[in-house]
Design a protein around this motif. Structure first.
Motif, PDB file in Angstrom:
ATOM      1  N   PRO A 195       0.802  -1.216   0.000  1.00  0.00           N
ATOM      2  CA  PRO A 195       0.000   0.000   0.000  1.00  0.00           C
ATOM      3  C   PRO A 195       0.836   1.269   0.000  1.00  0.00           C
ATOM      4  O   PRO A 195       0.313   2.348  -0.235  1.00  0.00           O
ATOM      5  CB  PRO A 195      -0.825  -0.135   1.281  1.00  0.00           C
ATOM      6  N   SER A 196       2.131   1.163   0.272  1.00  0.00           N
ATOM      7  CA  SER A 196       2.972   2.361   0.267  1.00  0.00           C
ATOM      8  C   SER A 196       3.512   2.674  -1.122  1.00  0.00           C
ATOM      9  O   SER A 196       4.298   3.596  -1.297  1.00  0.00           O
ATOM     10  CB  SER A 196       4.131   2.216   1.263  1.00  0.00           C
ATOM     11  N   ASP A 197       3.096   1.909  -2.128  1.00  0.00           N
ATOM     12  CA  ASP A 197       3.432   2.192  -3.523  1.00  0.00           C
ATOM     13  C   ASP A 197       2.477   3.271  -4.052  1.00  0.00           C
ATOM     14  O   ASP A 197       1.252   3.101  -3.979  1.00  0.00           O
ATOM     15  CB  ASP A 197       3.287   0.901  -4.332  1.00  0.00           C
ATOM     16  N   PRO A 198       2.992   4.385  -4.602  1.00  0.00           N
ATOM     17  CA  PRO A 198       2.120   5.473  -5.073  1.00  0.00           C
ATOM     18  C   PRO A 198       1.111   5.045  -6.131  1.00  0.00           C
ATOM     19  O   PRO A 198       0.093   5.706  -6.320  1.00  0.00           O
ATOM     20  CB  PRO A 198       3.109   6.498  -5.642  1.00  0.00           C
ATOM     21  N   LEU A 199       1.377   3.945  -6.845  1.00  0.00           N
ATOM     22  CA  LEU A 199       0.464   3.485  -7.892  1.00  0.00           C
ATOM     23  C   LEU A 199      -0.478   2.388  -7.402  1.00  0.00           C
ATOM     24  O   LEU A 199      -1.241   1.827  -8.190  1.00  0.00           O
ATOM     25  CB  LEU A 199       1.265   2.979  -9.105  1.00  0.00           C
ATOM     26  N   SER A 200      -0.419   2.067  -6.118  1.00  0.00           N
ATOM     27  CA  SER A 200      -1.260   0.998  -5.586  1.00  0.00           C
ATOM     28  C   SER A 200      -2.717   1.441  -5.527  1.00  0.00           C
ATOM     29  O   SER A 200      -3.039   2.631  -5.550  1.00  0.00           O
ATOM     30  CB  SER A 200      -0.778   0.593  -4.187  1.00  0.00           C
ATOM     31  N   HIS A 201      -3.603   0.454  -5.424  1.00  0.00           N
ATOM     32  CA  HIS A 201      -5.037   0.746  -5.320  1.00  0.00           C
ATOM     33  C   HIS A 201      -5.329   1.576  -4.078  1.00  0.00           C
ATOM     34  O   HIS A 201      -6.135   2.518  -4.113  1.00  0.00           O
ATOM     35  CB  HIS A 201      -5.807  -0.581  -5.273  1.00  0.00           C
ATOM     36  N   GLN A 202      -4.650   1.236  -2.969  1.00  0.00           N
ATOM     37  CA  GLN A 202      -4.897   1.955  -1.716  1.00  0.00           C
ATOM     38  C   GLN A 202      -4.570   3.442  -1.846  1.00  0.00           C
ATOM     39  O   GLN A 202      -5.326   4.302  -1.370  1.00  0.00           O
ATOM     40  CB  GLN A 202      -4.064   1.344  -0.582  1.00  0.00           C
ATOM     41  N   ALA A 203      -3.457   3.762  -2.474  1.00  0.00           N
ATOM     42  CA  ALA A 203      -3.073   5.167  -2.637  1.00  0.00           C
ATOM     43  C   ALA A 203      -4.032   5.894  -3.575  1.00  0.00           C
ATOM     44  O   ALA A 203      -4.399   7.056  -3.339  1.00  0.00           O
ATOM     45  CB  ALA A 203      -1.643   5.250  -3.169  1.00  0.00           C
ATOM     46  N   LYS A 204      -4.478   5.214  -4.626  1.00  0.00           N
ATOM     47  CA  LYS A 204      -5.355   5.856  -5.614  1.00  0.00           C
ATOM     48  C   LYS A 204      -6.713   6.211  -5.023  1.00  0.00           C
ATOM     49  O   LYS A 204      -7.253   7.283  -5.285  1.00  0.00           O
ATOM     50  CB  LYS A 204      -5.528   4.943  -6.822  1.00  0.00           C
ATOM     51  N   VAL A 205      -7.286   5.303  -4.225  1.00  0.00           N
ATOM     52  CA  VAL A 205      -8.628   5.591  -3.696  1.00  0.00           C
ATOM     53  C   VAL A 205      -8.589   6.767  -2.719  1.00  0.00           C
ATOM     54  O   VAL A 205      -9.556   7.542  -2.631  1.00  0.00           O
ATOM     55  CB  VAL A 205      -9.250   4.338  -3.028  1.00  0.00           C
ATOM     56  N   TYR A 206      -7.491   6.922  -2.001  1.00  0.00           N
ATOM     57  CA  TYR A 206      -7.386   8.079  -1.104  1.00  0.00           C
ATOM     58  C   TYR A 206      -7.298   9.385  -1.892  1.00  0.00           C
ATOM     59  O   TYR A 206      -7.850  10.414  -1.486  1.00  0.00           O
ATOM     60  CB  TYR A 206      -6.180   7.925  -0.170  1.00  0.00           C
ATOM     61  N   MET A 207      -6.617   9.367  -3.036  1.00  0.00           N
ATOM     62  CA  MET A 207      -6.529  10.579  -3.856  1.00  0.00           C
ATOM     63  C   MET A 207      -7.873  10.900  -4.518  1.00  0.00           C
ATOM     64  O   MET A 207      -8.245  12.064  -4.670  1.00  0.00           O
ATOM     65  CB  MET A 207      -5.419  10.436  -4.895  1.00  0.00           C
ATOM     66  N   ILE A 208      -8.615   9.858  -4.910  1.00  0.00           N
ATOM     67  CA  ILE A 208      -9.955  10.082  -5.467  1.00  0.00           C
ATOM     68  C   ILE A 208     -10.848  10.747  -4.425  1.00  0.00           C
ATOM     69  O   ILE A 208     -11.564  11.713  -4.706  1.00  0.00           O
ATOM     70  CB  ILE A 208     -10.573   8.741  -5.940  1.00  0.00           C
ATOM     71  N   ALA A 209     -10.794  10.240  -3.195  1.00  0.00           N
ATOM     72  CA  ALA A 209     -11.598  10.823  -2.118  1.00  0.00           C
ATOM     73  C   ALA A 209     -11.204  12.280  -1.874  1.00  0.00           C
ATOM     74  O   ALA A 209     -12.066  13.149  -1.664  1.00  0.00           O
ATOM     75  CB  ALA A 209     -11.421  10.004  -0.836  1.00  0.00           C
ATOM     76  N   ALA A 210      -9.899  12.560  -1.916  1.00  0.00           N
ATOM     77  CA  ALA A 210      -9.432  13.941  -1.702  1.00  0.00           C
ATOM     78  C   ALA A 210      -9.939  14.861  -2.804  1.00  0.00           C
ATOM     79  O   ALA A 210     -10.344  16.010  -2.533  1.00  0.00           O
ATOM     80  CB  ALA A 210      -7.904  13.965  -1.652  1.00  0.00           C
ATOM     81  N   GLY A 211      -9.939  14.392  -4.045  1.00  0.00           N
ATOM     82  CA  GLY A 211     -10.435  15.213  -5.153  1.00  0.00           C
ATOM     83  C   GLY A 211     -11.917  15.510  -5.034  1.00  0.00           C
ATOM     84  O   GLY A 211     -12.369  16.642  -5.295  1.00  0.00           O
ATOM     85  N   VAL A 212     -12.710  14.515  -4.611  1.00  0.00           N
ATOM     86  CA  VAL A 212     -14.157  14.717  -4.449  1.00  0.00           C
ATOM     87  C   VAL A 212     -14.434  15.751  -3.357  1.00  0.00           C
ATOM     88  O   VAL A 212     -15.251  16.668  -3.529  1.00  0.00           O
ATOM     89  CB  VAL A 212     -14.845  13.376  -4.120  1.00  0.00           C
ATOM     90  N   ILE A 213     -13.746  15.623  -2.226  1.00  0.00           N
ATOM     91  CA  ILE A 213     -13.983  16.543  -1.110  1.00  0.00           C
ATOM     92  C   ILE A 213     -13.488  17.942  -1.443  1.00  0.00           C
ATOM     93  O   ILE A 213     -14.092  18.949  -1.038  1.00  0.00           O
ATOM     94  CB  ILE A 213     -13.326  15.983   0.171  1.00  0.00           C
ATOM     95  N   ALA A 214     -12.398  18.052  -2.204  1.00  0.00           N
ATOM     96  CA  ALA A 214     -11.926  19.377  -2.629  1.00  0.00           C
ATOM     97  C   ALA A 214     -12.985  20.086  -3.466  1.00  0.00           C
ATOM     98  O   ALA A 214     -13.163  21.309  -3.380  1.00  0.00           O
ATOM     99  CB  ALA A 214     -10.625  19.239  -3.413  1.00  0.00           C
ATOM    100  N   GLY A 215     -13.716  19.313  -4.295  1.00  0.00           N
ATOM    101  CA  GLY A 215     -14.781  19.911  -5.097  1.00  0.00           C
ATOM    102  C   GLY A 215     -15.920  20.448  -4.255  1.00  0.00           C
ATOM    103  O   GLY A 215     -16.573  21.438  -4.620  1.00  0.00           O
ATOM    104  N   VAL A 216     -16.186  19.803  -3.095  1.00  0.00           N
ATOM    105  CA  VAL A 216     -17.253  20.274  -2.205  1.00  0.00           C
ATOM    106  C   VAL A 216     -16.935  21.669  -1.668  1.00  0.00           C
ATOM    107  O   VAL A 216     -17.836  22.480  -1.445  1.00  0.00           O
ATOM    108  CB  VAL A 216     -17.443  19.267  -1.045  1.00  0.00           C
TER     109      VAL A 216
END
Length: 472
Positions: A195-216
């Motif tokens: 999960p500490s790999d920047p291209l891992s699924h775990q890292a990607k879902v956290y960035m998706i969540a951050a992008g959604v909340i930034a839009g709010v």
């Protein structure tokens, strides 16, 4: 004050709570299990970040109190100016950089920036309550609207984050073979990506969540700007001068009602922060509720949202000090959850905790305008003190929360927390139980004891209102 104005004012505060909620519930477990930094370094990130936000409070109060009136007000320009930078810092706070050695510095930098910028938003936004209306009922009503929307924002933040990132914390090898010993880690299972790999699924879902909340954020600020009109100080005479910041700060620290209110909710807010910061870790590692934590978080926040109108009616009927008793409801049930980790009980505890959290959020912001009015009556020929009260109050609550979260993360380091393993040691589990049960209970009881000596009653509020109307 129209319902539309109250609603727009309330919506403006929601984005800060959406982002703050996501960070409160998930940042600690993100740093430990996704970014793979040590609990000690995580405690530094959490504490120094909160401390930077706290230190920014009096600085923000100083500069805002010096601000001149503009076409859109004195406070609104600050709210608008800091929003774009807040959005950027929030996104990068959840970005997993490709390098490993500098990750602690990365998260420390962006967490500090985010906390400082949210302070530059929160101080003028919360002080805006005093410039919406001169009527206490209007201000209390606007505060209730605001708290409802902020708790709803907290719910949206935790629900969005929880649903998007839930898959990042599901460990197949733990659920299939829960008897694995405490030395087994993510790295021992080839089928599980790092999960500490920047291209891992775990890292990607956290960035998706951050992008959604930034839009709010953008949506909330647009509604606030278009729907709220800031008024100048209605009590100040043309000859009145603004209270110098340092002198005003000294006067607030000597003002008895303010000191007692701040001391009480300093302890209570620290208890709530400890509950939020460690709840996901507790469910994942100590209560065997790894697959239910996101639903438990949503239960807490739904309960909080629906109970804010109840608490608003309660404090109008029985008084604000009486409503404080509701904060203590979470104590026996949290202790039961720690001693009897049962799924049905967990949902019941989540519901009761939501009721208590709603009371702890609504009351201080409803009582603080009364303190400001009381101060105004004792100092009738000064103005500009509102931001001093609000900035110093947020300073103390943030600092106490930062200390609490820092100590809790350091406690996990001391007891041997290891990221990614299926079962933590008994010492770590005991520490999580103390951070969820015993420590918040003690802090809440101490806070409520101090609140007994808070001198502003419903009768004195009415007297202050009449005196201010006469002054006006």
């Amino acid at each position: 004050l129209s319902m539309c104005s109250k609603l727009c004012y309330a919506i403006g505060g929601a984005p800060n709570q959406v982002a703050g909620s996501a960070a409160s519930f998930f940042l600690q477990i993100y740093l430990l299990d996704i970014a793979h930094i040590t609990p000690f370094h995580a405690s530094l990130v959490l504490f120094i970040g909160k401390a930077s936000g706290a230190v920014t409070d009096p600085v923000a109060g100083f500069f805002i109190s010096k601000s001149r009136w503009t076409k859109i007000g004195r406070l609104m320009p600050w709210v608008l100016a800091c929003t774009p930078f807040t959005i950027v810092s929030y996104f990068f706070m959840w970005y997993l950089p490709p390098f490993v050695s500098g990750r602690v510095a990365w998260y420390l930098t962006f967490h500090c920036l985010f906390q400082a910028l949210t302070t530059l938003f929160q101080v003028p936004y919360s002080a805006l309550t005093m410039f919406l209306s001169t009527d206490q009922k209007d201000r209390d009503s606007a505060t209730a609207y605001r708290m409802t929307m902020e708790v709803l924002g907290t719910l949206i933040g935790a629900a969005l984050q929880g649903q998007i990132v839930a898959s990042a914390h599901v460990s197949p090898h733990c659920t299939v073979n829960p008897s694995l010993n405490t030395t087994d880690s993510w790295h021992d299972t080839p089928s599980s990506p790092d999960p500490s790999d920047p291209l891992s699924h775990q890292a990607k879902v956290y960035m998706i969540a951050a992008g959604v909340i930034a839009g709010v954020y953008l949506l909330g600020i647009v509604v606030l700007f278009l729907g709220v009109k800031e008024r100048d100080d209605p009590y100040a005479l043309n000859s009145d001068r603004a209270i110098p910041f340092c002198k005003g700060l000294a006067l607030t620290m000597k003002h008895g009602p303010y000191v007692k209110l701040t001391a009480s909710f300093l302890l209570i807010s620290t208890a709530v922060q400890l509950e939020q910061g460690n709840f996901v870790l507790f469910c994942t590692h100590a209560a065997g509720l790894r697959n239910h934590f996101q639903y438990l978080v949503v239960t807490i926040l739904v309960s909080a949202v629906v109970s804010v109108p109840f608490w608003q009616k309660f404090l109008q009927r029985f008084g604000k000090k009486c409503a404080a008793c509701g904060i203590s409801w979470m104590i026996p049930f949290a202790v039961m959850l720690v001693t009897i980790p049962n799924l049905i009980l967990a949902y019941f505890v989540a519901f009761i905790s939501g009721l208590s959290i709603a009371a702890s959020l609504l009351l201080p912001w409803s009582m603080l305008p009364d303190v400001v009015d009381n101060f105004r009556l004792q100092n009738p020929h000064g103005k500009g003190h509102e931001t001093i009260f609000y900035s110093s109050y947020v300073f103390f609550t943030k600092m106490s929360a930062g200390i609490g979260l820092g100590i809790s993360a350091a406690g996990l380091e001391f007891t041997g927390y290891k990221p990614g393993i299926c079962r933590q040691s008994d010492d770590v589990i005991l520490t999580l139980k103390l951070l969820i049960g015993a420590v918040p209970a003690i802090l809440i009881l101490l806070g409520l004891f101090i609140l007994l000596f808070y001198p502003i009653t419903e009768e004195s509020r009415k007297e202050t209102k009449l005196a201010l109307e006469e002054l006006r």
